[in-house]
Scaffold this active site. Sequence first.
Site, PDB file in Angstrom:
ATOM      1  N   ASP A   1      -1.058  -6.168  -0.175  1.00 60.66           N
ATOM      2  CA  ASP A   1      -1.407  -5.494   1.073  1.00 60.66           C
ATOM      3  C   ASP A   1      -2.907  -5.276   1.156  1.00 60.66           C
ATOM      4  OD1 ASP A   1       0.402  -4.837   3.061  1.00 60.66           O
ATOM      5  OD2 ASP A   1       1.236  -3.139   1.949  1.00 60.66           O
TER       6      ASP A   1
ATOM      7  N   GLU B   1       9.208  -3.956  10.514  1.00 62.39           N
ATOM      8  CA  GLU B   1       9.668  -2.684   9.939  1.00 62.39           C
ATOM      9  C   GLU B   1      10.205  -1.767  11.039  1.00 62.39           C
ATOM     10  OE1 GLU B   1       6.865  -0.840   7.272  1.00 62.39           O
ATOM     11  OE2 GLU B   1       8.033   1.030   7.157  1.00 62.39           O
TER      12      GLU B   1
ATOM     13  N   ASP C   1       0.836  -1.204   0.000  1.00 59.01           N
ATOM     14  CA  ASP C   1       0.000   0.000   0.000  1.00 59.01           C
ATOM     15  C   ASP C   1       0.875   1.261   0.000  1.00 59.01           C
ATOM     16  OD1 ASP C   1       0.855  -0.133   2.600  1.00 59.01           O
ATOM     17  OD2 ASP C   1      -1.142  -0.119   3.502  1.00 59.01           O
ATOM     18  N   SER C   2       2.213   1.064   0.040  1.00 55.62           N
ATOM     19  CA  SER C   2       3.116   2.190  -0.220  1.00 55.62           C
ATOM     20  C   SER C   2       2.888   2.724  -1.634  1.00 55.62           C
ATOM     21  CB  SER C   2       4.582   1.761  -0.053  1.00 55.62           C
ATOM     22  OG  SER C   2       4.839   0.592  -0.804  1.00 55.62           O
TER      23      SER C   2
ATOM     24  N   GLU D   1      -1.421  -5.550   8.432  1.00 57.29           N
ATOM     25  CA  GLU D   1      -0.618  -4.880   9.460  1.00 57.29           C
ATOM     26  C   GLU D   1      -1.232  -5.046  10.850  1.00 57.29           C
ATOM     27  OE1 GLU D   1       0.154  -0.752   8.700  1.00 57.29           O
ATOM     28  OE2 GLU D   1       1.049  -1.145   6.744  1.00 57.29           O
TER      29      GLU D   1
ATOM     30  N   LYS E   1      -1.203  -9.427   2.896  1.00 58.24           N
ATOM     31  CA  LYS E   1      -0.451  -8.943   4.071  1.00 58.24           C
ATOM     32  C   LYS E   1      -1.358  -8.022   4.874  1.00 58.24           C
ATOM     33  CE  LYS E   1       3.166  -5.883   3.841  1.00 58.24           C
ATOM     34  NZ  LYS E   1       2.698  -4.755   4.691  1.00 58.24           N
TER      35      LYS E   1
HETATM   36  O1  KIV Z   1       3.539  -1.131   1.584  1.00 60.96           O
HETATM   37  C1  KIV Z   1       4.730  -1.473   1.640  1.00 60.96           C
HETATM   38  O2  KIV Z   1       5.567  -1.175   0.781  1.00 60.96           O
HETATM   39  C2  KIV Z   1       5.149  -2.250   2.800  1.00 60.96           C
HETATM   40  C3  KIV Z   1       6.620  -2.492   2.956  1.00 60.96           C
HETATM   41  C4  KIV Z   1       7.256  -1.282   3.498  1.00 60.96           C
HETATM   42  C5  KIV Z   1       6.879  -3.683   3.775  1.00 60.96           C
HETATM   43  O3  KIV Z   1       4.349  -2.637   3.585  1.00 60.96           O
END
Ligand code: KIV
Length: 286
Positions: free
Chosen positions: A86, A186, A47-48, A118, A116
Amino acid sequence: MTARPVTLRRLGELYAAGEPIVMVTAYDFVSGRVAERAGVDMVLVGDSGAQVVLGHPDTTSVTLDEMLTLARAVRRAVTTPLVVCDLPFGSTELSDEHAVATAVRFVNEAGADAVKLEGANPARLSRIRAIVAAGIPVVGHVGLTPQTATALGGLRAQGRTADGALRVAHDAVAVAEAGAFALVIEAVPAAVVAELRPGLRIPVIGIGAGPADGQVLVQHDLLGMTEGKAAAFVKRYAALGDEMVAGVEEYAREVRTGAFPGPEHGYPAGEDAAAAVRAYIADLPD
Ligand code: KIV
């Protein structure tokens, strides 16, 4: 010869053999192809992407539909690495059923191999258990969790005090027990992560967490495509952003001076083609 797709079993073998697992983010067809061609083990549709490719101010602004679009593009590009998507902020919060329905969309509509999630509070652990029970593999994410950065006091390293380190350790063990097959940690000191890893039976994929069972970085950061000061944990392996700007500047210069396009960038006409158009234009009424 095409490489065989990376499976959970293959990742387990790498982990057991102490071979580092390589994960990188991708958000579209091009970055997906780069990851595939570079031979990484796992691709994260992170989600970055909210900030990196969509220009949002933070990860909480990205919508589920936006993430699904990014994930579909990556999936079209990637056949070998395991694709992890994510689950964005707001797409799992309401209930376990909500989380499972979202995870199913990533599998059904975007071909995700895993998702993934969080965090490690009781609700997050319940979501992990529910998604795993639905048959979808889950990667956990503890330490600095950008979706809840406000509650953590901003985008800052975690686990630097005894209390903080114990909180990270507790979270990591709980996520592993909930059924995650791998864990992103992280922005946590390497010394803390080193003590923690033997207590987990799943690979730790570090980002700003020192040596671990694997590493993940944002592709655009490591290639030097993002602007501004990078986080301390980013290593830049290229300066593509500068090269891209230089390339477009040169193109603009050549268009403005008439140096581009040259004859080699076009198509030869048949003998009478230009003459036919000349005659047609000449005959147009004034
Ligand atoms: O969204 C992302 O890029 C991440 C990484 C920083 C692990 O969650």
